[in-house]
Design a protein around this motif. Structure first.
Motif, short mmCIF file in Angstrom:
data_model
loop_
_atom_site.label_atom_id
_atom_site.label_comp_id
_atom_site.label_asym_id
_atom_site.label_seq_id
_atom_site.Cartn_x
_atom_site.Cartn_y
_atom_site.Cartn_z
N ALA A 156 0.83 -1.21 0.00
CA ALA A 156 0.00 0.00 0.00
C ALA A 156 0.86 1.25 0.00
N ALA A 157 1.92 1.22 0.82
CA ALA A 157 2.80 2.39 0.86
C ALA A 157 3.48 2.62 -0.47
N ALA A 158 3.91 1.52 -1.12
CA ALA A 158 4.56 1.66 -2.41
C ALA A 158 3.60 2.22 -3.45
N GLY A 159 2.33 1.74 -3.43
CA GLY A 159 1.34 2.27 -4.36
C GLY A 159 1.08 3.74 -4.14
N GLY A 160 0.94 4.14 -2.87
CA GLY A 160 0.73 5.56 -2.57
C GLY A 160 1.91 6.40 -3.02
N ASN A 161 3.12 5.89 -2.82
CA ASN A 161 4.30 6.64 -3.25
C ASN A 161 4.34 6.81 -4.76
N ARG A 162 3.91 5.74 -5.49
CA ARG A 162 3.91 5.84 -6.94
C ARG A 162 2.94 6.92 -7.43
N HIS A 163 1.71 6.92 -6.85
CA HIS A 163 0.73 7.93 -7.24
C HIS A 163 1.22 9.34 -6.88
N ARG A 164 1.80 9.47 -5.69
CA ARG A 164 2.29 10.78 -5.27
C ARG A 164 3.43 11.25 -6.18
N THR A 165 4.31 10.33 -6.56
CA THR A 165 5.42 10.68 -7.45
C THR A 165 4.91 11.08 -8.82
N PHE A 166 3.87 10.37 -9.32
CA PHE A 166 3.32 10.71 -10.64
C PHE A 166 2.75 12.12 -10.65
N PHE A 167 1.95 12.46 -9.63
CA PHE A 167 1.35 13.80 -9.58
C PHE A 167 2.42 14.87 -9.39
N GLN A 168 3.43 14.57 -8.61
CA GLN A 168 4.52 15.54 -8.44
C GLN A 168 5.23 15.80 -9.77
N CYS A 169 5.48 14.73 -10.53
CA CYS A 169 6.12 14.90 -11.83
C CYS A 169 5.22 15.68 -12.80
N LEU A 170 3.90 15.38 -12.74
CA LEU A 170 2.96 16.09 -13.61
C LEU A 170 2.94 17.58 -13.30
N ILE A 171 2.87 17.92 -12.02
CA ILE A 171 2.86 19.34 -11.63
C ILE A 171 4.18 20.00 -12.02
N LEU A 172 5.28 19.29 -11.82
CA LEU A 172 6.58 19.86 -12.16
C LEU A 172 6.70 20.12 -13.66
N CYS A 173 6.22 19.16 -14.48
CA CYS A 173 6.28 19.35 -15.94
C CYS A 173 5.41 20.52 -16.38
N ALA A 174 4.18 20.60 -15.82
CA ALA A 174 3.29 21.71 -16.19
C ALA A 174 3.90 23.05 -15.80
N THR A 175 4.49 23.10 -14.61
CA THR A 175 5.11 24.35 -14.17
C THR A 175 6.29 24.72 -15.06
N THR A 176 7.08 23.72 -15.44
CA THR A 176 8.24 23.98 -16.30
C THR A 176 7.80 24.51 -17.66
N ILE A 177 6.77 23.88 -18.25
CA ILE A 177 6.28 24.34 -19.55
C ILE A 177 5.74 25.76 -19.46
N PHE A 178 5.00 26.04 -18.39
CA PHE A 178 4.46 27.39 -18.21
C PHE A 178 5.58 28.43 -18.10
N VAL A 179 6.60 28.11 -17.33
CA VAL A 179 7.72 29.05 -17.16
C VAL A 179 8.46 29.26 -18.47
N VAL A 180 8.69 28.17 -19.23
CA VAL A 180 9.41 28.29 -20.50
C VAL A 180 8.62 29.14 -21.49
N LEU A 181 7.30 28.87 -21.60
CA LEU A 181 6.47 29.66 -22.51
C LEU A 181 6.41 31.13 -22.09
N SER A 182 6.37 31.36 -20.79
CA SER A 182 6.36 32.75 -20.32
C SER A 182 7.66 33.46 -20.69
N ILE A 183 8.77 32.77 -20.54
CA ILE A 183 10.06 33.38 -20.90
C ILE A 183 10.13 33.66 -22.39
N ILE A 184 9.65 32.70 -23.22
CA ILE A 184 9.67 32.91 -24.66
C ILE A 184 8.77 34.09 -25.05
#
Length: 269
Positions: free
Chosen positions: A73-101
């Motif tokens: 259960a802990a491993a499954g929760g960690n996987r879901h948490r890691t996925f959402f963290q990566c998704l938020i990080l990617c979205a934030t990175t794309i937003f920052v890059v587009l803003s800079i451009i």
């Protein structure tokens, strides 16, 4: 030194004197000492043997919970948490890059929206049948592109004319292209064919028409794209509203059925 031994036969404690005792006397029995309690101290099979305490067995530990369930259960929760963290990080990175451009693009090219104005309006065939209006509208709109480095593409264009918030006519406009620092005249023809109006709007427009003047609103909508030699922006929707476009029927001379532009209000994007 003195050594104490436990006598196996008599059960008495005897004191044996070794070398160095005065007079070489032997120890006598110590009165008042009987047999030791059963089982304590531990009995030795030989006087020289080292007596060791009985072995100690610790109690069994309590049963542990099912580690597989908790770890899974802990491993499954960690996987879901890691996925959402990566998704938020990617979205934030794309937003920052587009803003800079976008910021760099704005700094380099300084894009400006074109300026629009209504330069001529002719209304013909203006006629009421009850609450149904028929009229023809010929409008000239000018667009000025003040950008020094950016050309403009116009597509998906539409125009409409309103009176007191009610639509009188709508039409589509052809696409066109505008170079840097140029002025383009956009001819707009609209037809009002037996358009039904509400009682309030109809009576208001009839009264204004009989007085010789009426004010209308003209709305333009463009699909806008800026282009340079190396850059092309995505399509954006630009809405232009020209309010209080006054039409005068008293200056038409011998043909009072034709109205002409008296004054054009400001066109806002």
């Amino acid at each position: 030194f003195r050594l104490f031994f436990l006598s196996k036969k008599e059960g008495d404690i005897q004191l044996l004197a070794g070398k160095g005792l005065p007079g070489g006397r032997r120890s006598r029995k110590m009165a008042g000492y009987g047999m030791p309690a059963a089982g304590y101290p531990p009995q030795c099979s030989h006087p020289s043997a080292a007596c060791s305490p009985p072995p100690y067995y610790p109690p069994y530990p309590p049963p542990q919970p099912d580690q597989t369930y908790y770890y899974g259960a802990a491993a499954g929760g960690n996987r879901h948490r890691t996925f959402f963290q990566c998704l938020i990080l990617c979205a934030t990175t794309i937003f920052v890059v587009l803003s800079i451009i976008s910021f760099i693009f704005w700094i380099v090219f300084r894009p400006q929206l074109p300026d629009f104005s209504v330069t001529d309006v002719t209304v013909s065939g203006f006629n009421f049948s009850g609450n149904e209006l028929s009229a023809n509208w010929d409008v000239n709109v000018t667009a000025f592109n003040g950008n020094k480095k950016l050309r403009v593409n116009y597509d998906f264009n539409k125009a409409a004319i309103y009176y007191e918030g009610e639509v009188l006519a709508v039409t589509s406009l052809p696409p066109f292209y505008q170079d840097t620092q140029t002025t383009t005249t956009i001819p707009v023809h609209l037809a009002t064919a037996s358009t039904f109006l509400s009682d309030f709007t109809s009576n208001q427009l009839k009264s204004s028409r009989s007085n010789g003047e009426a004010s209308f609103d003209i709305q333009l909508r463009f699909g806008l794209q800026f282009k340079s030699r190396k850059w092309t922006t995505r399509w954006r929707t630009l809405r232009i509203l020209c309010e209080n476009v006054e039409i005068d029927w008293t200056t038409s001379g011998s043909n009072p059925a034709v109205g002409r532009l008296k004054s054009a209000g400001r066109c806002l994007a």
